[in-house]
Design a protein around this motif. Structure first.
Motif, PDB file in Angstrom:
ATOM      1  N   GLY A 295       0.780  -1.340  -0.062  1.00 17.24           N
ATOM      2  CA  GLY A 295       0.059  -0.160   0.007  1.00 17.24           C
ATOM      3  C   GLY A 295       0.776   1.355  -0.103  1.00 17.24           C
ATOM      4  N   ARG A 296       2.009   1.368   0.869  1.00 13.23           N
ATOM      5  CA  ARG A 296       2.723   2.438   0.699  1.00 13.23           C
ATOM      6  C   ARG A 296       3.517   2.676  -0.300  1.00 13.23           C
ATOM      7  NH1 ARG A 296       2.612   5.153   5.710  1.00 13.23           N
ATOM      8  NH2 ARG A 296       1.456   4.218   7.292  1.00 13.23           N
ATOM      9  N   ALA A 297       3.975   1.498  -0.881  1.00 13.71           N
ATOM     10  CA  ALA A 297       4.935   1.715  -2.236  1.00 13.71           C
ATOM     11  C   ALA A 297       3.931   2.171  -3.325  1.00 13.71           C
ATOM     12  CB  ALA A 297       5.336   0.270  -2.534  1.00 13.71           C
ATOM     13  N   LEU A 298       2.604   1.731  -3.275  1.00 16.42           N
ATOM     14  CA  LEU A 298       1.649   2.091  -4.340  1.00 16.42           C
ATOM     15  C   LEU A 298       1.480   3.481  -4.214  1.00 16.42           C
ATOM     16  CD1 LEU A 298      -0.861  -1.004  -4.494  1.00 16.42           C
ATOM     17  CD2 LEU A 298       0.486  -0.229  -6.340  1.00 16.42           C
ATOM     18  N   SER A 299       1.141   3.803  -3.077  1.00 15.38           N
ATOM     19  CA  SER A 299       0.881   5.373  -2.825  1.00 15.38           C
ATOM     20  C   SER A 299       2.017   6.070  -3.353  1.00 15.38           C
ATOM     21  CB  SER A 299       0.912   5.669  -1.505  1.00 15.38           C
ATOM     22  OG  SER A 299       0.696   7.094  -1.194  1.00 15.38           O
ATOM     23  N   SER A 300       3.220   5.898  -3.007  1.00 12.78           N
ATOM     24  CA  SER A 300       4.420   6.650  -3.383  1.00 12.78           C
ATOM     25  C   SER A 300       4.546   6.477  -4.919  1.00 12.78           C
ATOM     26  CB  SER A 300       5.957   6.135  -2.665  1.00 12.78           C
ATOM     27  OG  SER A 300       5.738   6.433  -1.351  1.00 12.78           O
ATOM     28  N   GLU A 301       4.569   5.419  -5.668  1.00 17.92           N
ATOM     29  CA  GLU A 301       4.703   5.215  -7.059  1.00 17.92           C
ATOM     30  C   GLU A 301       3.556   5.958  -7.768  1.00 17.92           C
ATOM     31  OE1 GLU A 301       6.598   3.930 -10.549  1.00 17.92           O
ATOM     32  OE2 GLU A 301       7.137   4.276  -8.341  1.00 17.92           O
ATOM     33  N   LEU A 302       2.322   5.865  -7.124  1.00 20.50           N
ATOM     34  CA  LEU A 302       1.469   6.516  -8.155  1.00 20.50           C
ATOM     35  C   LEU A 302       1.550   8.110  -8.019  1.00 20.50           C
ATOM     36  CD1 LEU A 302      -1.404   6.014  -9.430  1.00 20.50           C
ATOM     37  CD2 LEU A 302      -2.386   6.097  -7.293  1.00 20.50           C
ATOM     38  N   ALA A 303       2.024   8.614  -6.872  1.00 17.15           N
ATOM     39  CA  ALA A 303       2.413   9.986  -7.036  1.00 17.15           C
ATOM     40  C   ALA A 303       3.256  10.314  -7.523  1.00 17.15           C
ATOM     41  CB  ALA A 303       2.612  10.579  -5.422  1.00 17.15           C
ATOM     42  N   ARG A 304       4.389   9.476  -7.652  1.00 18.02           N
ATOM     43  CA  ARG A 304       5.712   9.910  -8.728  1.00 18.02           C
ATOM     44  C   ARG A 304       5.015   9.931 -10.401  1.00 18.02           C
ATOM     45  NH1 ARG A 304       9.327   7.724 -12.211  1.00 18.02           N
ATOM     46  NH2 ARG A 304       7.973   5.456 -11.726  1.00 18.02           N
ATOM     47  N   ARG A 305       4.294   8.847 -10.413  1.00 19.78           N
ATOM     48  CA  ARG A 305       3.971   8.876 -12.087  1.00 19.78           C
ATOM     49  C   ARG A 305       2.917   9.852 -12.585  1.00 19.78           C
ATOM     50  NH1 ARG A 305       3.593   2.598 -13.991  1.00 19.78           N
ATOM     51  NH2 ARG A 305       5.328   1.790 -12.853  1.00 19.78           N
ATOM     52  N   GLN A 306       1.876  10.035 -11.497  1.00 18.89           N
ATOM     53  CA  GLN A 306       0.906  10.968 -11.728  1.00 18.89           C
ATOM     54  C   GLN A 306       0.688  12.253 -10.900  1.00 18.89           C
ATOM     55  OE1 GLN A 306      -1.506  10.243 -14.254  1.00 18.89           O
ATOM     56  NE2 GLN A 306      -0.476   8.651 -14.693  1.00 18.89           N
ATOM     57  N   PRO A 307       1.452  13.296 -11.294  1.00 18.31           N
ATOM     58  CA  PRO A 307       1.530  14.430 -10.334  1.00 18.31           C
ATOM     59  C   PRO A 307       0.247  15.115 -10.429  1.00 18.31           C
ATOM     60  CG  PRO A 307       2.929  14.651 -12.619  1.00 18.31           C
ATOM     61  CD  PRO A 307       2.366  13.164 -12.312  1.00 18.31           C
ATOM     62  N   SER A 308      -0.426  14.924 -11.356  1.00 14.28           N
ATOM     63  CA  SER A 308      -1.880  15.720 -11.451  1.00 14.28           C
ATOM     64  C   SER A 308      -2.959  15.024 -10.398  1.00 14.28           C
ATOM     65  CB  SER A 308      -2.604  15.491 -12.670  1.00 14.28           C
ATOM     66  OG  SER A 308      -1.675  16.344 -13.717  1.00 14.28           O
ATOM     67  N   LEU A 309      -2.380  14.024  -9.609  1.00 23.17           N
ATOM     68  CA  LEU A 309      -3.354  13.347  -8.997  1.00 23.17           C
ATOM     69  C   LEU A 309      -2.703  13.628  -7.345  1.00 23.17           C
ATOM     70  CD1 LEU A 309      -3.590   9.441 -10.049  1.00 23.17           C
ATOM     71  CD2 LEU A 309      -5.217  11.172  -9.665  1.00 23.17           C
ATOM     72  N   LEU A 310      -3.742  13.735  -6.538  1.00 23.68           N
ATOM     73  CA  LEU A 310      -3.455  14.291  -4.891  1.00 23.68           C
ATOM     74  C   LEU A 310      -3.801  12.748  -4.335  1.00 23.68           C
ATOM     75  CD1 LEU A 310      -3.017  15.834  -2.791  1.00 23.68           C
ATOM     76  CD2 LEU A 310      -5.343  16.248  -2.549  1.00 23.68           C
ATOM     77  N   VAL A 311      -2.723  11.955  -4.054  1.00 24.34           N
ATOM     78  CA  VAL A 311      -2.613  10.781  -3.397  1.00 24.34           C
ATOM     79  C   VAL A 311      -2.724  10.789  -2.187  1.00 24.34           C
ATOM     80  CG1 VAL A 311      -1.355   8.570  -3.577  1.00 24.34           C
ATOM     81  CG2 VAL A 311      -1.124  10.140  -5.683  1.00 24.34           C
TER      82      VAL A 311
END
Length: 242
Positions: free
Chosen positions: A22-38
């Motif tokens: 879960g924590r890795a997904l949160s970090s990777e999603l924020a890195r890939r999708q800067p337009s998302l507020l993760v």
């Protein structure tokens, strides 16, 4: 049905589950999708930036619905990364005589009911005209067609139940929320507390770090569109039999 590419992902992403994946997904999603507020949501938040949610608590899920209703960011992605294979009071069953009602009920509450109730709690804020992804971690051992060794009654049964529930959800949302995509994901054996007691049986090259698992899972998830809703996929994108 229009294609929904990953570049269009804007709004809030909610990752539920404070474990390694879960924590890795949160970090990777924020890195890939800067337009998302993760946002990471977990039963025990580690900072003010994390939300508190307990999928076994009706009150907590109601509070999540209210929190999302008051949010100025449209909900774009939800990833459920919760799960339980063992606890201090039980281990995966090796044979029938090890099966206990308490372990069966606990596993079903967390691994099957939890993801569906999470979907129920976020549904009130979803918009028919807004693309939305709902993904949940399943497991290859929850495949009935792929089961060749038996055992692990509670975990296998609960993951199979989750698969059925979210397959039903995908069909309902296809009618009511045609831009929603529901995906069940198998992350592979990952170096987390869930798999720790069983890692000695896993070849080193097949034991993923949480960061590697997160990269694989997002690679797969970002390729899914509403026409793919309801699929059960492995970390490499291959379909897993139900």
């Amino acid at each position: 049905m229009p294609e929904i590419c990953s570049e269009s992902w804007q709004g809030r992403a909610l990752v539920v589950g404070g474990g390694g994946i879960g924590r890795a997904l949160s970090s990777e999603l924020a890195r890939r999708q800067p337009s998302l507020l993760v946002t990471l949501a977990t039963r025990q938040p580690l900072s003010d930036r994390e939300w508190s949610v307990d999928l076994q608590s009706p009150d907590s899920l109601s509070q999540l619905t209210e929190q999302l209703s008051d949010d100025s960011h449209p909900l774009r992605v939800v990833i459920n990364a919760t799960g339980r294979l063992h606890s201090p009071s039980y281990q995966p069953e090796k044979r029938l005589q090890h099966a206990e009602q308490s372990a069966l009920l606990d596993s079903f509450a967390i691994n099957a009911a939890g993801p569906l109730l999470l979907a129920k709690s976020v549904e009130p804020v979803l918009n028919r005209d807004t693309p939305f992804h709902f993904a949940s971690l399943s497991a290859r051992v929850g495949s009935i067609g792929d089961n060749r060794s038996g055992g692990w009654y509670a975990y296998r049964g609960a993951k199979a139940a989750q698969n059925m529930m979210l397959r039903c959800l995908s069909l309902e949302w296809a009618r009511r929320l045609p831009l929603a995509t529901v995906t069940l994901l198998h992350p592979g054996t990952t170096d987390t507390a869930l798999s720790k007691p069983f890692q000695s049986f896993v070849p080193k090259e097949k034991l993923f770090s949480p960061e590697r698992a997160a990269r694989h899972l997002l690679d797969v998830l970002m390729q899914q569109t509403p026409s793919d809703t309801g699929r059960f996929l492995a970390w490499d994108g291959q379909a897993i039999p139900w």
